[in-house]
Design a protein around this motif. Sequence first.
Motif, mmCIF file in Angstrom:
data_model
loop_
_atom_site.group_PDB
_atom_site.id
_atom_site.type_symbol
_atom_site.label_atom_id
_atom_site.label_comp_id
_atom_site.label_asym_id
_atom_site.label_seq_id
_atom_site.Cartn_x
_atom_site.Cartn_y
_atom_site.Cartn_z
ATOM 1 N N SER A 1 0.828 -1.195 0.000
ATOM 2 C CA SER A 1 0.000 0.000 0.000
ATOM 3 C C SER A 1 0.867 1.251 0.000
ATOM 4 N N HIS A 2 1.916 1.242 0.809
ATOM 5 C CA HIS A 2 2.831 2.383 0.892
ATOM 6 C C HIS A 2 3.495 2.637 -0.462
ATOM 7 N N ALA A 3 3.868 1.573 -1.160
ATOM 8 C CA ALA A 3 4.509 1.718 -2.466
ATOM 9 C C ALA A 3 3.559 2.366 -3.469
ATOM 10 N N VAL A 4 2.299 1.964 -3.453
ATOM 11 C CA VAL A 4 1.301 2.538 -4.370
ATOM 12 C C VAL A 4 1.139 4.025 -4.094
ATOM 13 N N VAL A 5 1.025 4.382 -2.827
ATOM 14 C CA VAL A 5 0.862 5.798 -2.461
ATOM 15 C C VAL A 5 2.105 6.591 -2.858
ATOM 16 N N ASP A 6 3.292 6.049 -2.599
ATOM 17 C CA ASP A 6 4.529 6.745 -2.973
ATOM 18 C C ASP A 6 4.616 6.970 -4.481
ATOM 19 N N GLN A 7 4.230 5.988 -5.268
ATOM 20 C CA GLN A 7 4.251 6.137 -6.726
ATOM 21 C C GLN A 7 3.269 7.223 -7.166
ATOM 22 N N ALA A 8 2.098 7.246 -6.565
ATOM 23 C CA ALA A 8 1.103 8.265 -6.916
ATOM 24 C C ALA A 8 1.594 9.655 -6.524
ATOM 25 N N ILE A 9 2.242 9.755 -5.369
ATOM 26 C CA ILE A 9 2.828 11.043 -4.976
ATOM 27 C C ILE A 9 3.834 11.487 -6.030
ATOM 28 N N GLY A 10 4.649 10.557 -6.510
ATOM 29 C CA GLY A 10 5.622 10.881 -7.556
ATOM 30 C C GLY A 10 4.958 11.415 -8.812
ATOM 31 N N MET A 11 3.845 10.825 -9.197
ATOM 32 C CA MET A 11 3.123 11.326 -10.375
ATOM 33 C C MET A 11 2.586 12.731 -10.138
ATOM 34 N N VAL A 12 2.014 12.955 -8.967
ATOM 35 C CA VAL A 12 1.468 14.282 -8.656
ATOM 36 C C VAL A 12 2.595 15.304 -8.627
ATOM 37 N N VAL A 13 3.745 14.931 -8.081
ATOM 38 C CA VAL A 13 4.903 15.829 -8.037
ATOM 39 C C VAL A 13 5.334 16.189 -9.456
ATOM 40 N N ALA A 14 5.457 15.173 -10.312
ATOM 41 C CA ALA A 14 5.941 15.412 -11.674
ATOM 42 C C ALA A 14 4.929 16.203 -12.510
ATOM 43 N N LEU A 15 3.681 15.816 -12.442
ATOM 44 C CA LEU A 15 2.678 16.452 -13.299
ATOM 45 C C LEU A 15 2.134 17.752 -12.724
ATOM 46 N N GLY A 16 2.112 17.851 -11.406
ATOM 47 C CA GLY A 16 1.559 19.043 -10.772
ATOM 48 C C GLY A 16 2.589 20.071 -10.377
ATOM 49 N N ARG A 17 3.868 19.738 -10.562
ATOM 50 C CA ARG A 17 4.971 20.638 -10.208
ATOM 51 C C ARG A 17 4.848 21.117 -8.763
ATOM 52 N N VAL A 18 4.711 20.135 -7.856
ATOM 53 C CA VAL A 18 4.637 20.421 -6.432
ATOM 54 C C VAL A 18 5.738 19.630 -5.721
ATOM 55 N N THR A 19 5.960 19.939 -4.464
ATOM 56 C CA THR A 19 6.935 19.195 -3.673
ATOM 57 C C THR A 19 6.326 17.852 -3.265
ATOM 58 N N PRO A 20 7.152 16.901 -2.840
ATOM 59 C CA PRO A 20 6.596 15.633 -2.351
ATOM 60 C C PRO A 20 5.612 15.827 -1.195
#
Length: 113
Positions: free
Chosen positions: A25-44
């Motif tokens: 579950s943690h891995a899935v959330v971390d990957q999604a955070i990475g996508m939001v960071v990359a696409l949304g130009r936000v910090t982790p």
Amino acid sequence: MGESEPERIAALQTEIDQLKQAMASHAVVDQAIGMVVALGRVTPEQGWQVLRDVSQHTNIRLRNIAELVLIWGRRGELPPEITAELEEALDRYGPAQVPGGDPEPAQDRPGSG
């Protein structure tokens, strides 16, 4: 009295299974955070807040939101209500819009100025 050997083994196996599930579950959330960071130009940290906000505003578990974000990354499909909440959360935390979302400038969107 203490637990028998088979009871201890069963309890430990249950704990191992729970830890494996938590790690996945943690891995899935971390990957999604990475996508939001990359696409949304936000910090982790902001990416985490975005996912948390979307989860709270849609009443969908955070892991499920993370899974939807990962599916969106692979297929380009995201339910409209999730897209809307994701855009609103990104407006609160970052400068960008969801790719493929509403093309109007940020200053014209509600809550952005």
